[in-house]
Design a protein around this motif. Structure first.
Motif, short mmCIF file in Angstrom:
data_model
loop_
_atom_site.label_atom_id
_atom_site.label_comp_id
_atom_site.label_asym_id
_atom_site.label_seq_id
_atom_site.Cartn_x
_atom_site.Cartn_y
_atom_site.Cartn_z
N PRO A 513 -0.13 -15.22 15.47
CA PRO A 513 0.55 -16.53 15.49
C PRO A 513 1.34 -16.82 14.23
CG PRO A 513 -1.64 -16.73 16.42
CD PRO A 513 -1.55 -15.33 15.89
N GLY A 514 0.83 -16.38 13.09
CA GLY A 514 1.54 -16.61 11.84
C GLY A 514 2.82 -15.80 11.70
N GLU A 515 3.01 -14.84 12.62
CA GLU A 515 4.20 -13.98 12.57
C GLU A 515 5.24 -14.35 13.62
OE1 GLU A 515 1.51 -10.11 11.19
OE2 GLU A 515 2.21 -10.30 13.25
N TYR A 516 4.92 -15.30 14.48
CA TYR A 516 5.85 -15.67 15.56
C TYR A 516 7.20 -16.14 15.02
CZ TYR A 516 2.00 -15.48 18.95
OH TYR A 516 0.97 -15.08 19.76
N CYS A 517 7.18 -16.81 13.89
CA CYS A 517 8.43 -17.34 13.34
C CYS A 517 9.42 -16.21 13.06
CB CYS A 517 8.15 -18.14 12.07
SG CYS A 517 9.61 -18.94 11.37
N MET A 518 8.96 -15.16 12.39
CA MET A 518 9.85 -14.04 12.07
C MET A 518 10.26 -13.27 13.32
SD MET A 518 7.43 -11.09 10.33
CE MET A 518 6.69 -12.12 9.08
N VAL A 519 9.34 -13.19 14.29
CA VAL A 519 9.64 -12.46 15.53
C VAL A 519 10.72 -13.18 16.32
CG1 VAL A 519 8.72 -11.64 17.72
CG2 VAL A 519 7.34 -11.41 15.66
N LEU A 582 12.45 -22.19 18.79
CA LEU A 582 11.09 -21.82 18.39
C LEU A 582 11.04 -21.39 16.93
CD1 LEU A 582 9.94 -19.92 21.60
CD2 LEU A 582 8.79 -21.90 20.59
N THR A 583 12.07 -20.67 16.47
CA THR A 583 12.11 -20.26 15.06
C THR A 583 12.10 -21.47 14.13
OG1 THR A 583 13.38 -18.27 15.63
CG2 THR A 583 13.45 -18.98 13.34
N LEU A 584 12.97 -22.43 14.40
CA LEU A 584 13.06 -23.60 13.52
C LEU A 584 11.85 -24.51 13.66
CD1 LEU A 584 16.85 -24.42 13.99
CD2 LEU A 584 15.75 -23.30 12.04
N LEU A 585 11.29 -24.62 14.88
CA LEU A 585 10.07 -25.41 15.07
C LEU A 585 8.91 -24.84 14.26
CD1 LEU A 585 8.35 -27.58 16.52
CD2 LEU A 585 8.09 -25.97 18.41
N LEU A 586 8.73 -23.53 14.35
CA LEU A 586 7.65 -22.88 13.61
C LEU A 586 7.88 -22.95 12.10
CD1 LEU A 586 7.26 -19.79 15.95
CD2 LEU A 586 5.57 -21.59 15.62
N GLU A 607 5.82 -7.40 3.82
CA GLU A 607 5.27 -6.14 4.34
C GLU A 607 5.08 -6.21 5.85
OE1 GLU A 607 2.68 -4.42 0.60
OE2 GLU A 607 1.86 -6.08 1.77
N ARG A 608 4.62 -7.36 6.33
CA ARG A 608 4.44 -7.52 7.78
C ARG A 608 5.79 -7.51 8.50
NH1 ARG A 608 1.35 -12.77 8.34
NH2 ARG A 608 1.67 -12.98 6.10
N PHE A 609 6.80 -8.09 7.87
CA PHE A 609 8.16 -8.07 8.41
C PHE A 609 8.61 -6.62 8.61
CE2 PHE A 609 12.76 -8.00 8.12
CZ PHE A 609 13.17 -9.12 8.84
N GLU A 632 15.91 -17.05 3.98
CA GLU A 632 17.00 -17.99 3.73
C GLU A 632 17.26 -18.88 4.95
OE1 GLU A 632 21.76 -17.84 2.60
OE2 GLU A 632 20.52 -16.05 2.40
N SER A 633 17.11 -18.31 6.14
CA SER A 633 17.39 -19.06 7.37
C SER A 633 16.31 -20.09 7.68
CB SER A 633 17.52 -18.10 8.56
OG SER A 633 18.54 -17.17 8.35
N THR A 634 15.09 -19.85 7.20
CA THR A 634 13.97 -20.71 7.60
C THR A 634 13.37 -21.54 6.47
OG1 THR A 634 12.44 -18.85 7.24
CG2 THR A 634 13.31 -19.15 9.47
#
Length: 719
Positions: A513-519, A582-586, A607-609, A632-634
């Motif tokens: 769940p903590g990675e959904y933003c980057m995905v 979803l990116t901006l919401l997260l 590293e996870r990215f 930069e985007s988020t």
């Protein structure tokens, strides 16, 4: 270890020289003091001993060597597989049905990845074909089982999908191709006809029974005759029709698909009859039965005669000898029912020459999580002799996918070495899309670089070859137009593969769940590029079509029609809005409310990215996209700004507008409805969070995939 420490309560008995003590304080202290490269070990167990220990692995690979018999002959001499099984005909029939049911469970277990030697060929009757000749029913059934196994091994080997399960096609010298097995259907038909006469005889009214007295009954008990005849007939007919399905589906160019569907329907009908016979068989079973319907390996619950799963351990060295747990008879029937539905789905495909339609079909097919045998049949149908369906040259498929006119498929440009390599990449992609989800994702990630490289090679080759033609001619030559369209299509297809790669990560539950933003951010970037290339390709295609038409003054209505965005692009635009929303919401939840932000103690976000997107990054898909650009985007996402431009409402609006355009495509229409639901619920959740989120510390936000398997829905609750 302190010898005089008080002995704790333990289920592990202490030896004469050792007692057990709690080692937690020691381990905690070691964690604080150990440096890189240091190990904790006892005097009697060091690193060498640990490396030399027996590794306990998956039952498919792990092995023990205990077996009851050293050879098949020894088992036969001991009476493990008598013929006849019993001189009591009723008992003999019961045992034959048990063997049939147990073989069904063995076959399903084999299809799931266990070895053939430990499953189907644990049956001693299959290992000695000459012994069953005197028993027509058992002999014909064993022949069709061997022939079926041979057909399945052949399909999976030809498709090369057996790499997923290395044990599947290993026959270990087992008798798969015995003399007379090719006549299995004629023998089975004769047995079926005989049992059908016996069934008619027992069902005949008393006035006609005298005419049928010359027909010998199946067994001695007249009250059970009808039940046992029906139980045998549905099992025999299932085997016959299933073998027909396999042979029809292997016909070249999909010529046997229509006939295969008829046999599939018959198989499903016979499976229902097999399942219904369980009550009769269980109520008349003799001897001890297995407890619980869920674990039974036969319909009667009675253990079959003539099986030993460890028998092949000594005669076949590579075989994992440890006894394995078979699927239950109920699960085996469920497996075959699903397999038949998957095969029917394949046979229902129209063999459309459009690659776009085919790719959508493959994605839809994979949603049912088909097993190895179904996927192997699909791959053999798609790619035959280097052609699509064995009839359409790959270059013709590419030109059609690139939106080129029909005449382009015969152009000499197809002889270019890079065009030939591109054709091979298309074939490899189709084969990969027939593998299981995990294997598919791994392979798709790796071939992205190949697609990127072929694009560069095509661009350089065609630029060099046709520079003079382009410079000296006012009108573009046919060759130049072909290569330009193909280059656009290659880029579009590359981004389609990247999109599929990311979506499979959701299906395989690879993202935390903590990675959904980057995905979702990366998915948003990929979707933008995919929509751009799709629009460019379709615009060029429309341009070619327009040049074919009459030259006349364009009316305002025509200009308006041309300026419209194609519905396929709007379909992607709907997903773009959802991914961006979803990116901006997260990001806002993380930046303002510190929700769904769980830093890992083992690796950083960067590293996870890289772990998730390394294959995309290596292939530069897309260019100039990196972890810093994601940050930069988020970094400055705030609810005060994203609520002003609600991307979810845009997605909802687009989905509603283009629904009518896909009225003839039920799969895409269903997908639009799912996307619309996600957009609608996320729009409401965003409004709720913006109104009360900062003021209410008890507000809890979670992400659930309740409307779509890949696009999450925000669920807002108070704790």
């Amino acid at each position: 270890m302190d010898r005089h420490a008080p002995q704790p309560t333990s289920s592990i008995p202490a030896t004469e020289n050792t007692v057990w003590a709690d080692a937690s304080p020691l381990l905690e202290a070691a964690c604080r003091e150990l440096r890189d490269g240091e190990l904790v070990h006892g005097e009697n167990f060091n690193l060498f001993a640990a490396m030399s220990a027996l590794e306990i692995m998956d039952p498919k690979m792990d092995s023990g060597i205990i077996s009851r018999y050293c050879s098949v002959d020894e088992a036969i001499e001991d009476g493990a597989a008598p013929i006849p099984i019993s001189f009591d005909k009723t008992v003999d029939v019961q045992c034959i049905i048990d063997i049939m049911d147990y073989l069904l469970a063995c076959e399903a277990t084999w299809h799931k990845g266990h070895s053939l030697a430990q499953t189907v060929f644990s049956c001693i009757y299959l290992l000695r074909p000459d012994r069953t000749a005197s028993h027509a029913l058992l002999d014909s059934y064993c022949k069709v089982i061997r022939a079926t196994c041979k057909a399945v091994v052949s399909v999976v080997s030809d498709a090369r999908t057996h790499e997923e399960e290395d044990l599947f096609t290993m026959a270990y010298g087992l008798p798969l191709n015995e003399h007379g097995d090719d006549k299995c259907l004629s023998l089975l038909n004769a047995v079926e006809e005989n049992i059908s006469r016996q069934l008619r005889a027992c069902k005949a009214p008393s006035s006609k029974r005298k005419l049928l007295e010359d027909i010998e009954p199946l067994q001695a008990n007249i009250d059970l005759e009808e039940g046992y005849c029906k139980a045998l007939l549905c099992r025999i007919r299932f085997r016959k029709h299933f073998f027909h399905v396999l042979t029809c589906m292997k016909r070249p160019q999909g010529r046997g698909m229509e006939l295969a569907r008829k046999h599939i329907a018959a198989c499903i009908s016979e499976l229902e009859s097999i399942y219904k016979s369980a009550e009769f068989l269980a109520s008349n079973a003799c001897g001890t039965c297995e407890d619980g319907m869920e674990d039974r390996t036969t319909a009667s619950g009675h253990q079959p005669i003539g099986f030993d799963s460890s028998l092949n351990s000594r005669i076949s060295a590579p075989t994992p000898p440890r006894s394995i747990k078979l699927l239950s008879w109920k699960k085996a029937t469920e497996y075959f029912e699903k397999l038949l539905h998957d095969l029917d789905f394949i046979c229902s495909y129209s063999l459309d020459p459009s690659l776009e339609v085919l790719l959508r079909f493959l994605v839809q097919f994979q949603k049912s999580q088909p097993d190895l045998v179904a996927r192997a049949h699909l791959q053999l149908l798609l790619v035959q002799d280097g052609k699509l369906y064995g009839r359409d040259p790959i270059f013709a498929v590419i030109t059609r996918a690139a939106g080129l006119p029909e005449v382009a498929k015969n152009h000499d440009i197809q002889k270019n070495e890079y065009i030939i390599q591109l054709g091979q990449l298309v074939i490899n992609m189709l084969k990969i899309l027939c593998t299981n989800a995990a294997w598919q994702r791994r392979k798709l990630g790796k071939i992205l670089q190949d697609w990127r490289v072929i694009y560069v090679q095509l661009e350089l080759a065609f630029t060099k070859e046709y520079r003079e033609v382009s410079n000296t001619s006012d009108d573009e030559s046919i060759s130049v137009r072909i290569f330009k369209q193909i280059l656009v299509w290659v880029e579009e297809q590359t981004y389609w593969i990247a999109h599929r790669f990311l979506m499979l990560g959701f299906e395989l539950d690879l993202y935390a769940p903590g990675e959904y933003c980057m995905v979702y951010w990366y998915l948003y970037v990929i979707l933008i590029k995919l929509a751009e290339k799709t629009h460019l390709k379709m615009s060029a295609t429309d341009g070619i079509a327009k040049r074919k038409g009459k030259k006349r003054k364009d009316s305002p209505k025509d200009l308006a029609r041309e300026s419209r965005i194609p519905h396929a692009v709007l379909f992607l635009q709907c997903q773009i809005c959802l991914a961006e929303g979803l990116t901006l919401l997260l990001a806002a939840l993380r930046n303002e409310l510190k929700i769904l932000h769980s830093p890992s103690p083992f690796n950083s976000e960067h590293e996870r990215f890289m772990q998730h997107f390394e294959l995309l990054q290596k292939a530069c898909i897309p260019d100039h996209v990196s972890y810093p650009s994601f940050k930069e985007s988020t970094a400055y996402a705030r609810f005060s700004t994203i609520v002003m431009y609600n991307y979810f409402k845009d997605a909802q609006k687009i989905a509603k507008e283009i629904k009518s355009s896909f009225s003839n495509d039920p799969d895409r229409l269903a997908e639009l409805r799912r996307l619309e639901l996600v957009a609608e619920h996320n729009s409401v959740a965003l409004n709720v969070i913006c109104k009360v989120g900062a003021l209410d510390p008890s507000l809890k936000v979670s992400l659930e995939f309740i409307h779509h398997p890949c696009f999450a829905t925000a669920v807002v609750k108070r704790s």
